[in-house]
Design a protein around this motif. Sequence first.
Motif, PDB file in Angstrom:
ATOM      1  N   GLU A  22     -19.167  20.565  59.294  1.00 55.83           N
ATOM      2  CA  GLU A  22     -19.988  20.828  58.129  1.00 55.83           C
ATOM      3  C   GLU A  22     -19.268  21.858  57.245  1.00 55.83           C
ATOM      4  N   SER A  23     -19.071  21.535  55.975  1.00 53.66           N
ATOM      5  CA  SER A  23     -18.301  22.421  55.100  1.00 53.66           C
ATOM      6  C   SER A  23     -18.968  22.585  53.746  1.00 53.66           C
ATOM      7  N   ALA A  24     -20.290  22.541  53.731  1.00 51.20           N
ATOM      8  CA  ALA A  24     -20.995  22.589  52.446  1.00 51.20           C
ATOM      9  C   ALA A  24     -20.670  23.851  51.627  1.00 51.20           C
ATOM     10  N   PRO A  25     -20.640  25.055  52.238  1.00 51.16           N
ATOM     11  CA  PRO A  25     -20.324  26.237  51.422  1.00 51.16           C
ATOM     12  C   PRO A  25     -18.917  26.180  50.825  1.00 51.16           C
ATOM     13  N   LEU A  26     -17.969  25.673  51.606  1.00 56.66           N
ATOM     14  CA  LEU A  26     -16.602  25.566  51.105  1.00 56.66           C
ATOM     15  C   LEU A  26     -16.517  24.517  49.995  1.00 56.66           C
ATOM     16  N   GLU A  71      -9.703  32.942  47.095  1.00 55.18           N
ATOM     17  CA  GLU A  71      -9.105  33.378  48.362  1.00 55.18           C
ATOM     18  C   GLU A  71      -9.996  34.366  49.116  1.00 55.18           C
ATOM     19  N   THR A  72     -10.577  35.330  48.393  1.00 54.08           N
ATOM     20  CA  THR A  72     -11.439  36.291  49.091  1.00 54.08           C
ATOM     21  C   THR A  72     -12.661  35.584  49.681  1.00 54.08           C
ATOM     22  N   HIS A  73     -13.226  34.648  48.920  1.00 56.30           N
ATOM     23  CA  HIS A  73     -14.407  33.938  49.424  1.00 56.30           C
ATOM     24  C   HIS A  73     -14.047  32.979  50.556  1.00 56.30           C
ATOM     25  N   LEU A  74     -12.859  32.412  50.487  1.00 53.82           N
ATOM     26  CA  LEU A  74     -12.399  31.533  51.563  1.00 53.82           C
ATOM     27  C   LEU A  74     -12.270  32.327  52.869  1.00 53.82           C
ATOM     28  N   LEU A  75     -11.665  33.506  52.788  1.00 54.49           N
ATOM     29  CA  LEU A  75     -11.518  34.359  53.976  1.00 54.49           C
ATOM     30  C   LEU A  75     -12.888  34.707  54.549  1.00 54.49           C
ATOM     31  N   GLN A  76     -13.812  34.994  53.645  1.00 54.36           N
ATOM     32  CA  GLN A  76     -15.174  35.318  54.055  1.00 54.36           C
ATOM     33  C   GLN A  76     -15.786  34.155  54.834  1.00 54.36           C
ATOM     34  N   GLN A  77     -15.628  32.947  54.290  1.00 53.59           N
ATOM     35  CA  GLN A  77     -16.225  31.771  54.939  1.00 53.59           C
ATOM     36  C   GLN A  77     -15.547  31.424  56.258  1.00 53.59           C
ATOM     37  N   LEU A  78     -14.272  31.752  56.364  1.00 55.13           N
ATOM     38  CA  LEU A  78     -13.554  31.452  57.605  1.00 55.13           C
ATOM     39  C   LEU A  78     -13.747  32.570  58.639  1.00 55.13           C
ATOM     40  N   GLY A  79     -14.484  33.608  58.257  1.00 56.89           N
ATOM     41  CA  GLY A  79     -14.713  34.717  59.180  1.00 56.89           C
ATOM     42  C   GLY A  79     -13.466  35.539  59.417  1.00 56.89           C
ATOM     43  N   LEU A  80     -12.623  35.637  58.407  1.00 58.03           N
ATOM     44  CA  LEU A  80     -11.337  36.331  58.560  1.00 58.03           C
ATOM     45  C   LEU A  80     -11.213  37.492  57.589  1.00 58.03           C
ATOM     46  N   MET A  81     -12.281  38.266  57.478  1.00 61.13           N
ATOM     47  CA  MET A  81     -12.236  39.360  56.511  1.00 61.13           C
ATOM     48  C   MET A  81     -11.439  40.541  57.056  1.00 61.13           C
ATOM     49  N   LEU A 106     -11.458  46.751  44.903  1.00 59.09           N
ATOM     50  CA  LEU A 106     -11.323  45.539  44.094  1.00 59.09           C
ATOM     51  C   LEU A 106     -11.599  44.302  44.965  1.00 59.09           C
ATOM     52  N   PHE A 107     -11.079  44.326  46.178  1.00 60.57           N
ATOM     53  CA  PHE A 107     -11.317  43.231  47.122  1.00 60.57           C
ATOM     54  C   PHE A 107     -12.821  43.049  47.355  1.00 60.57           C
ATOM     55  N   ARG A 108     -13.491  44.136  47.654  1.00 63.68           N
ATOM     56  CA  ARG A 108     -14.937  44.062  47.928  1.00 63.68           C
ATOM     57  C   ARG A 108     -15.705  43.579  46.707  1.00 63.68           C
ATOM     58  N   ALA A 109     -15.312  44.073  45.548  1.00 62.06           N
ATOM     59  CA  ALA A 109     -16.003  43.683  44.315  1.00 62.06           C
ATOM     60  C   ALA A 109     -15.860  42.181  44.081  1.00 62.06           C
ATOM     61  N   LEU A 110     -14.678  41.665  44.365  1.00 67.32           N
ATOM     62  CA  LEU A 110     -14.408  40.246  44.170  1.00 67.32           C
ATOM     63  C   LEU A 110     -15.214  39.404  45.162  1.00 67.32           C
ATOM     64  N   CYS A 111     -15.337  39.899  46.391  1.00 65.11           N
ATOM     65  CA  CYS A 111     -16.116  39.205  47.434  1.00 65.11           C
ATOM     66  C   CYS A 111     -17.572  39.076  47.036  1.00 65.11           C
TER      67      CYS A 111
END
Length: 277
Positions: free
Chosen positions: A109-113, A140-150, A200-205
């Motif tokens: 399931e990849s609905a958020p991505l 990229e920041t959101h992708l890392l978030q979704q992959l659990g790789l923050m 900046l990273f956090r703000a973008l996330c």
Amino acid sequence: MIIQTQAITLQIRPWSRTSHMVTWLTPDHGKIVTAVKGACRPKSAFLGQYDLFYTCDLLFYRRDHDGVHAIRECVPNALREPLRHDWRRAAAAAYLVDLTARVTVGHQESAPLFRLLTQALDLLANAPQVDPREVILWYETHLLQQLGLMPDFTTCPHCHPPDRFWLRFSLPSGRFLCQHLAQNQPGEATLSLHRDVQDLFRALCKRVRPSAGEQEFADFASKKNHHPANLVLGLSRFLGMFITFHLDVPSAVRRVTFEMLDTTPTQKPALLENSKP
Ligand SMILES: [Zn+2]
């Protein structure tokens, strides 16, 4: 079993002289590959029905034995036509779909991505005021978030006092180097990171979408301009190294993409002038 789904075209590879292997991202089935037999024949029903960066309504027969499914019908519903006329934004889109194809797995399931990639491609196609580099960093920041790789930006009060601006970040452990929080391995890959890059990273996330225009991004980057560090560049460099390390993707694709997106005039004319006898 026949399945109907929305799907974004990630890759199209030739397969025999007239056929294609097409890789898609779908909300419910993750990354899937379909064979499109006779795709390039003049009378193929699939001519013009899919292309890179399209979102299509897809009907396919699920086949589990070799992982390649048979396409039954395909109708495009978002063509993102402006990407065909702007090579810079097309290069950014190509990087995003390539990265997505590399880091996603099938039948998950990849609905958020799917939503994230839809939003990023729509912005590249339809929001010319947004810098494509900004869309990439946001994705990229959101992708890392979704992959659990923050990355973990926790600081240690002993090793990282507030007046220290440059901190050593460990790529394998995904956090700042510190003798108290984690054991460091000798010789582990590290980079130095300006303290403000994490903000900046956090703000973008947190942003639901990249800023509405270049100005906001430029403002953000220059807000702490008392320091010579270019924060956006710092964030981009950090993300590049972090993603290459943790997602096992080649760094060259990203580097070349950013080189293509760099609109600052090159030094070439000056060099040519200087080389005149
Ligand atoms: Zn410490």
